[in-house]
Design a protein around this motif. Structure first.
Motif, PDB file in Angstrom:
ATOM      1  N   ASN A   5     -41.978 -97.487  30.721  1.00 19.34           N
ATOM      2  CA  ASN A   5     -43.497 -96.595  31.128  1.00 19.34           C
ATOM      3  C   ASN A   5     -42.808 -95.489  29.654  1.00 19.34           C
ATOM      4  OD1 ASN A   5     -44.674 -98.152  32.927  1.00 19.34           O
ATOM      5  ND2 ASN A   5     -43.680 -97.462  34.458  1.00 19.34           N
ATOM      6  N   SER A   6     -41.929 -95.058  29.764  1.00 18.03           N
ATOM      7  CA  SER A   6     -41.649 -93.598  29.167  1.00 18.03           C
ATOM      8  C   SER A   6     -42.122 -93.915  27.481  1.00 18.03           C
ATOM      9  CB  SER A   6     -40.137 -93.789  29.161  1.00 18.03           C
ATOM     10  OG  SER A   6     -39.466 -92.464  30.024  1.00 18.03           O
ATOM     11  N   ILE A   7     -41.964 -94.919  26.922  1.00 19.30           N
ATOM     12  CA  ILE A   7     -41.932 -95.757  25.736  1.00 19.30           C
ATOM     13  C   ILE A   7     -43.477 -95.449  25.755  1.00 19.30           C
ATOM     14  CG2 ILE A   7     -42.022 -97.796  23.679  1.00 19.30           C
ATOM     15  CD1 ILE A   7     -38.891 -97.847  24.933  1.00 19.30           C
ATOM     16  N   LEU A   8     -44.288 -95.914  26.436  1.00 20.31           N
ATOM     17  CA  LEU A   8     -45.990 -96.569  26.041  1.00 20.31           C
ATOM     18  C   LEU A   8     -46.748 -94.663  26.503  1.00 20.31           C
ATOM     19  CD1 LEU A   8     -47.577 -98.679  25.940  1.00 20.31           C
ATOM     20  CD2 LEU A   8     -47.719 -98.526  28.490  1.00 20.31           C
ATOM     21  N   LEU A   9     -45.819 -94.018  27.199  1.00 17.61           N
ATOM     22  CA  LEU A   9     -46.334 -92.521  27.802  1.00 17.61           C
ATOM     23  C   LEU A   9     -46.074 -92.261  26.117  1.00 17.61           C
ATOM     24  CD1 LEU A   9     -46.125 -91.896  31.011  1.00 17.61           C
ATOM     25  CD2 LEU A   9     -47.620 -90.831  29.226  1.00 17.61           C
ATOM     26  N   VAL A  11     -45.166 -93.175  22.843  1.00 19.48           N
ATOM     27  CA  VAL A  11     -46.592 -93.912  22.489  1.00 19.48           C
ATOM     28  C   VAL A  11     -48.289 -93.383  22.365  1.00 19.48           C
ATOM     29  CG1 VAL A  11     -47.547 -96.089  21.118  1.00 19.48           C
ATOM     30  CG2 VAL A  11     -45.689 -95.769  21.481  1.00 19.48           C
ATOM     31  N   LEU A  12     -48.352 -93.185  23.303  1.00 17.08           N
ATOM     32  CA  LEU A  12     -50.424 -92.854  23.868  1.00 17.08           C
ATOM     33  C   LEU A  12     -49.964 -91.843  23.615  1.00 17.08           C
ATOM     34  CD1 LEU A  12     -50.851 -94.782  27.352  1.00 17.08           C
ATOM     35  CD2 LEU A  12     -51.360 -95.458  24.723  1.00 17.08           C
ATOM     36  N   GLY A  13     -49.047 -90.540  23.076  1.00 13.43           N
ATOM     37  CA  GLY A  13     -48.858 -89.244  23.349  1.00 13.43           C
ATOM     38  C   GLY A  13     -48.955 -89.096  21.974  1.00 13.43           C
ATOM     39  N   MET A  14     -47.799 -89.424  21.066  1.00 10.82           N
ATOM     40  CA  MET A  14     -48.651 -89.741  20.217  1.00 10.82           C
ATOM     41  C   MET A  14     -49.806 -90.101  19.222  1.00 10.82           C
ATOM     42  SD  MET A  14     -44.599 -90.755  19.244  1.00 10.82           S
ATOM     43  CE  MET A  14     -44.518 -91.313  16.963  1.00 10.82           C
ATOM     44  N   LEU A  15     -50.346 -90.828  19.457  1.00 11.24           N
ATOM     45  CA  LEU A  15     -51.251 -91.557  19.574  1.00 11.24           C
ATOM     46  C   LEU A  15     -52.644 -90.536  18.801  1.00 11.24           C
ATOM     47  CD1 LEU A  15     -51.391 -95.251  20.256  1.00 11.24           C
ATOM     48  CD2 LEU A  15     -51.767 -93.806  18.047  1.00 11.24           C
ATOM     49  N   ALA A  16     -52.830 -89.941  20.514  1.00 12.84           N
ATOM     50  CA  ALA A  16     -53.572 -88.736  20.598  1.00 12.84           C
ATOM     51  C   ALA A  16     -53.036 -87.138  19.913  1.00 12.84           C
ATOM     52  CB  ALA A  16     -53.655 -88.536  23.031  1.00 12.84           C
ATOM     53  N   PHE A  17     -52.254 -87.073  19.808  1.00 12.95           N
ATOM     54  CA  PHE A  17     -51.871 -85.887  19.113  1.00 12.95           C
ATOM     55  C   PHE A  17     -52.064 -85.792  18.000  1.00 12.95           C
ATOM     56  CE2 PHE A  17     -49.189 -84.035  16.122  1.00 12.95           C
ATOM     57  CZ  PHE A  17     -49.178 -82.020  16.068  1.00 12.95           C
ATOM     58  N   TYR A  18     -52.141 -87.651  17.157  1.00 10.91           N
ATOM     59  CA  TYR A  18     -52.714 -87.633  15.966  1.00 10.91           C
ATOM     60  C   TYR A  18     -53.890 -87.503  15.682  1.00 10.91           C
ATOM     61  CZ  TYR A  18     -53.091 -90.200  11.336  1.00 10.91           C
ATOM     62  OH  TYR A  18     -53.614 -90.435  10.194  1.00 10.91           O
ATOM     63  N   GLN A  19     -55.258 -88.098  16.770  1.00 12.99           N
ATOM     64  CA  GLN A  19     -56.156 -88.292  16.464  1.00 12.99           C
ATOM     65  C   GLN A  19     -56.971 -86.325  16.871  1.00 12.99           C
ATOM     66  OE1 GLN A  19     -57.897 -90.294  20.215  1.00 12.99           O
ATOM     67  NE2 GLN A  19     -59.702 -90.521  19.015  1.00 12.99           N
ATOM     68  N   TYR A  20     -56.172 -86.680  17.221  1.00 13.05           N
ATOM     69  CA  TYR A  20     -57.101 -84.307  17.489  1.00 13.05           C
ATOM     70  C   TYR A  20     -55.445 -83.900  16.933  1.00 13.05           C
ATOM     71  CZ  TYR A  20     -59.096 -86.621  20.984  1.00 13.05           C
ATOM     72  OH  TYR A  20     -60.541 -87.607  21.857  1.00 13.05           O
ATOM     73  N   ARG A  21     -55.063 -83.637  15.951  1.00 11.41           N
ATOM     74  CA  ARG A  21     -54.880 -83.436  15.215  1.00 11.41           C
ATOM     75  C   ARG A  21     -54.802 -81.681  14.868  1.00 11.41           C
ATOM     76  NH1 ARG A  21     -54.723 -87.606  12.090  1.00 11.41           N
ATOM     77  NH2 ARG A  21     -55.523 -87.421   9.936  1.00 11.41           N
ATOM     78  N   TYR A  22     -55.977 -82.134  14.339  1.00 15.61           N
ATOM     79  CA  TYR A  22     -56.752 -80.403  13.122  1.00 15.61           C
ATOM     80  C   TYR A  22     -57.069 -79.992  14.314  1.00 15.61           C
ATOM     81  CZ  TYR A  22     -56.507 -83.468   8.919  1.00 15.61           C
ATOM     82  OH  TYR A  22     -55.648 -83.720   7.985  1.00 15.61           O
ATOM     83  N   ARG A  23     -57.915 -80.784  15.448  1.00 13.17           N
ATOM     84  CA  ARG A  23     -58.492 -79.565  16.630  1.00 13.17           C
ATOM     85  C   ARG A  23     -56.844 -78.909  16.952  1.00 13.17           C
ATOM     86  NH1 ARG A  23     -62.507 -82.699  20.787  1.00 13.17           N
ATOM     87  NH2 ARG A  23     -63.057 -82.780  18.822  1.00 13.17           N
ATOM     88  N   LEU A  24     -55.977 -79.396  17.663  1.00 16.87           N
ATOM     89  CA  LEU A  24     -54.968 -79.213  17.661  1.00 16.87           C
ATOM     90  C   LEU A  24     -54.363 -77.307  17.061  1.00 16.87           C
ATOM     91  CD1 LEU A  24     -53.323 -81.858  20.003  1.00 16.87           C
ATOM     92  CD2 LEU A  24     -54.540 -79.879  21.059  1.00 16.87           C
ATOM     93  N   MET A  25     -54.286 -77.765  15.799  1.00 20.84           N
ATOM     94  CA  MET A  25     -53.976 -76.809  14.909  1.00 20.84           C
ATOM     95  C   MET A  25     -55.018 -76.038  15.159  1.00 20.84           C
ATOM     96  SD  MET A  25     -52.816 -77.766  11.314  1.00 20.84           S
ATOM     97  CE  MET A  25     -53.909 -78.603  10.350  1.00 20.84           C
TER      98      MET A  25
END
Length: 58
Positions: A5-9, A11-25
């Motif tokens: 569960n920790s690994i899955l969470l 990976v999902l967090g990294m994917l979300a961060f990657y997808q919204y990286r410019y908006r977050l920046m």
């Protein structure tokens, strides 16, 4: 199971961060104090400073 569960969470967090990286920046750098800090930090790196000075005063 807990480790999976920790690994899955993670990976999902990294994917979300990657997808919204410019908006977050944009959200982070819209804060004047944080933007000032990052500019000062980047100007301490010789390669970036030289590139900026070349483009600014060309």
């Amino acid at each position: 199971m807990r480790k999976l569960n920790s690994i899955l969470l993670m990976v999902l967090g990294m994917l979300a961060f990657y997808q919204y990286r410019y908006r977050l920046m944009n959200v982070v750098l819209s804060q004047p104090n944080i933007r000032h800090f990052f500019i000062q930090l980047s100007m301490r790196i010789p390669f970036i400073r030289e590139k900026f000075m070349f483009r600014a005063f060309r």
